[in-house]
Design a protein around this motif. Sequence first.
Motif, PDB file in Angstrom:
ATOM      1  N   TYR A  62       0.829  -1.477  -0.094  1.00  0.00           N
ATOM      2  CA  TYR A  62       0.107   0.323  -0.013  1.00  0.00           C
ATOM      3  C   TYR A  62       0.612   1.009   0.108  1.00  0.00           C
ATOM      4  O   TYR A  62       0.161   2.299  -0.616  1.00  0.00           O
ATOM      5  CB  TYR A  62      -1.152  -0.017   0.957  1.00  0.00           C
ATOM      6  CG  TYR A  62      -1.846  -0.424   1.248  1.00  0.00           C
ATOM      7  CD1 TYR A  62      -3.695  -0.221   0.090  1.00  0.00           C
ATOM      8  CD2 TYR A  62      -1.798  -2.198   1.208  1.00  0.00           C
ATOM      9  CE1 TYR A  62      -4.243  -2.011  -0.086  1.00  0.00           C
ATOM     10  CE2 TYR A  62      -3.182  -3.178   1.771  1.00  0.00           C
ATOM     11  CZ  TYR A  62      -4.314  -2.923   0.427  1.00  0.00           C
ATOM     12  OH  TYR A  62      -5.493  -3.659   0.226  1.00  0.00           O
ATOM     13  N   GLY A  63       1.835   1.126   1.036  1.00  0.00           N
ATOM     14  CA  GLY A  63       2.423   2.371   0.497  1.00  0.00           C
ATOM     15  C   GLY A  63       2.992   2.540  -0.675  1.00  0.00           C
ATOM     16  O   GLY A  63       3.027   4.058  -1.273  1.00  0.00           O
ATOM     17  N   ALA A  64       3.789   1.809  -1.482  1.00  0.00           N
ATOM     18  CA  ALA A  64       4.096   1.732  -2.943  1.00  0.00           C
ATOM     19  C   ALA A  64       3.418   2.464  -3.573  1.00  0.00           C
ATOM     20  O   ALA A  64       2.920   3.886  -4.864  1.00  0.00           O
ATOM     21  CB  ALA A  64       4.974   1.136  -3.209  1.00  0.00           C
ATOM     22  N   GLY A  65       1.431   1.928  -3.876  1.00  0.00           N
ATOM     23  CA  GLY A  65       0.979   2.218  -4.233  1.00  0.00           C
ATOM     24  C   GLY A  65       0.356   3.430  -4.489  1.00  0.00           C
ATOM     25  O   GLY A  65       0.035   4.257  -4.998  1.00  0.00           O
ATOM     26  N   THR A  66       0.151   4.142  -2.616  1.00  0.00           N
ATOM     27  CA  THR A  66      -0.327   4.840  -2.713  1.00  0.00           C
ATOM     28  C   THR A  66       0.701   6.290  -3.183  1.00  0.00           C
ATOM     29  O   THR A  66       0.653   7.374  -3.182  1.00  0.00           O
ATOM     30  CB  THR A  66       0.433   5.388  -0.949  1.00  0.00           C
ATOM     31  OG1 THR A  66      -1.141   4.570  -0.475  1.00  0.00           O
ATOM     32  CG2 THR A  66      -1.182   6.637  -0.492  1.00  0.00           C
ATOM     33  N   ALA A  67       2.670   6.348  -2.905  1.00  0.00           N
ATOM     34  CA  ALA A  67       2.838   7.059  -3.782  1.00  0.00           C
ATOM     35  C   ALA A  67       2.554   7.372  -4.271  1.00  0.00           C
ATOM     36  O   ALA A  67       3.049   8.305  -5.024  1.00  0.00           O
ATOM     37  CB  ALA A  67       4.739   6.314  -3.104  1.00  0.00           C
ATOM     38  N   ILE A  68       2.837   6.030  -5.530  1.00  0.00           N
ATOM     39  CA  ILE A  68       2.263   6.617  -7.109  1.00  0.00           C
ATOM     40  C   ILE A  68       1.685   7.617  -7.326  1.00  0.00           C
ATOM     41  O   ILE A  68       1.278   8.238  -7.761  1.00  0.00           O
ATOM     42  CB  ILE A  68       2.552   4.762  -7.853  1.00  0.00           C
ATOM     43  CG1 ILE A  68       4.218   4.139  -7.934  1.00  0.00           C
ATOM     44  CG2 ILE A  68       1.851   4.828  -9.508  1.00  0.00           C
ATOM     45  CD1 ILE A  68       3.273   2.503  -7.919  1.00  0.00           C
ATOM     46  N   SER A  69       0.330   7.182  -6.340  1.00  0.00           N
ATOM     47  CA  SER A  69      -1.149   8.188  -6.404  1.00  0.00           C
ATOM     48  C   SER A  69      -0.904   9.350  -6.652  1.00  0.00           C
ATOM     49  O   SER A  69      -0.941  10.461  -7.257  1.00  0.00           O
ATOM     50  CB  SER A  69      -1.916   7.217  -5.419  1.00  0.00           C
ATOM     51  OG  SER A  69      -2.568   6.423  -5.963  1.00  0.00           O
ATOM     52  N   PHE A  70       0.043   9.480  -5.643  1.00  0.00           N
ATOM     53  CA  PHE A  70       0.561  10.933  -4.775  1.00  0.00           C
ATOM     54  C   PHE A  70       1.892  11.178  -6.329  1.00  0.00           C
ATOM     55  O   PHE A  70       1.349  12.947  -6.681  1.00  0.00           O
ATOM     56  CB  PHE A  70       1.475  10.828  -4.062  1.00  0.00           C
ATOM     57  CG  PHE A  70       0.865  11.419  -2.876  1.00  0.00           C
ATOM     58  CD1 PHE A  70      -0.859  12.169  -2.682  1.00  0.00           C
ATOM     59  CD2 PHE A  70       0.424  10.146  -1.857  1.00  0.00           C
ATOM     60  CE1 PHE A  70      -1.729  12.361  -1.677  1.00  0.00           C
ATOM     61  CE2 PHE A  70      -0.071  10.279  -0.795  1.00  0.00           C
ATOM     62  CZ  PHE A  70      -1.744  11.365  -0.942  1.00  0.00           C
ATOM     63  N   VAL A  71       2.164  10.760  -6.802  1.00  0.00           N
ATOM     64  CA  VAL A  71       3.320  11.641  -7.983  1.00  0.00           C
ATOM     65  C   VAL A  71       2.120  12.016  -9.025  1.00  0.00           C
ATOM     66  O   VAL A  71       2.333  13.053  -9.908  1.00  0.00           O
ATOM     67  CB  VAL A  71       4.254  10.383  -8.168  1.00  0.00           C
ATOM     68  CG1 VAL A  71       5.317  10.945  -9.627  1.00  0.00           C
ATOM     69  CG2 VAL A  71       5.088  10.777  -7.210  1.00  0.00           C
TER      70      VAL A  71
END
Lengths: 276, 334
Positions: free
Chosen positions: B304-313
């Motif tokens: 979830y951490g990596a997925g959310t980071a992609i969302s924010f980019v």
Amino acid sequence: MRKLASVFTGYAILIFFALVFIYPFVIQIANSFKTEPDAAASPLSPIPHPGTLAGFERVFSGTDLPVWLGNSLLVTVVVTVGRVFLDSLAGYALSRLRFRGRSALFGAVIAVMAVPGVVLFIPKFLVLNQLGMYDSYLALILPVIVDAAGVFIMKQFFDSIPAGVEEAARIDGAGAFRTFWSVVLPMARPALITLTIISFQGTWNEFPHTLVAVQDPALFTLPRGLADLVSGSLGGGTQYPLKLGAALLATIPVAVIFVIFQRRFVRGANEGSDKG
Amino acid sequence: MRRSRVRDDVTGWLFVAPVVVILGVFLLLPILMAMWVSLTSWNGQGSPFKSGVPFVGLDNYGRLFTRDDLARENFMISIRNNAYYVAIVVPLQTALALGLALIVNSRLLKGKSFFRSAFYFPSVTSSVAVSVVFLFIFSNSGALTQLLGFFGIQGPQWFSDARGVIHLLLGMDTPPAALAGAGPFGLSWWEWLSGPSVAMCAIIALVVWTTSGTFMLMFLAALQDIPVTLEEAAVLDGAGRWQRFRYVTLPMLRPTMFLVLTLGLIGTWQVFDQIYVMSQGAPAKTTLTPAFLSYRTAFRDFDYGAGTAISFVLFLIIVLLTLFQRRVMRERRG
């Protein structure tokens, strides 16, 4: 002569593009009434040969489509009613009532419209999960029961109603809600119809929200079930008549409303675009 | 006087309360929660806000750009795919929308409202449903393959064809030595310069087909606002049809053109539904987009951490485009 030639070219181009835009739907309808070998052999033909309802029978007996249909209907009706009412309330307040923080709030509504839906997938899941709402009707409905664009459309509409309208009601001593409900809202019919239509269409077609709100197949709406049908277990083998038939059933309600309310749709599209 | 002011405040906030609460809880709060999650390596078990969830700082973001591993490779591939997608869809849908609007608006032709509706109808239908239809049209024994067959063209196997269009146009299967080496962010220059894959082209066709109608309506509305006298004056001055278009119509359409282009730019970075239904990122990751990758990373790989980071980019990309749009439009108005 030159005029005739340009009229002819004009129509030729229009008809060509009309075919490009409409023929996929013809293919969809025709092939959903075909047998599987027929659909594979002559996908372009607009006439099923032989025509069969087997695809539709399998849709209803072999998939959960009746459940999806019921869920879609429930969610769409509740969300549409909710949006029309709540968006109008807020739109009216932002347009007509004087309260501290109003302009800041309107700024916030404008800002919210700019938040792209796709980046909210995981965040929405997080909050539904945290509140213990994940995998429920509440999760399908509550997060989408208001929308900033609807508030904006209603505010713009109320701005266009002359201020004198409420005076009489106020002199009669009616409270703010009474004035809103029985004087201003009836005048807002055109905007309400437009908002009803775009809410219905948007909610009926909504897909990604269901992806992060529920996982229980008993809670699937039509687009979710359809997506599952295509990529899931039944995706093995082609089964195109069945899939196209299910897709057709998902298209029909919006198509009917589109045919009846074409002009409203057009207006809705242009109002939605005018929000910058 | 004072009491009535307070009462006005209460009334006002009561009217807006449902909207404020729901947008707050399901839009603002989730974004804040996601910001936290993007700094952790939460795996979906339990609550991400309890102690014991590993805090990794900005590592999830760093991984996307600096570390030489699969996460960065996937992310960069998705950016490349989406960039090509944007570069093709936006000009194509804008040109098609403008062309259709000009013809529909022509005074010589009848049946205006029929054609307008025909072109607009795909825009209002369910993205999932039309994706199913196009899956059939582009399938190996599908309508398009057969149509191309009539003209003696052997169509590709659309959704299993990962070859890049630029590679195909150049007629090269293997990279020339100069491009085979590592390029920026871990992908080779050859990979960066692939163009959209054949499979992505099918999705591009679908999206242009569905969105052009909406933008056509915007152009139509703008065309109808152009004063007839302006056209007539140009005719009197002896301007030909092309000159009228170039020096009268097009300048009058500039604000709409800008709106359509920027709405296109903002919308195309969000492509998700079609990818989910038609290809799930396959073949060979060539239809992977940041939106789909973030979904997949979180809900399939439970990162979830990596997925959310992609969302924010992705969020950042879209917000920058939106701010740019609003700023320019405000300057125009002011």
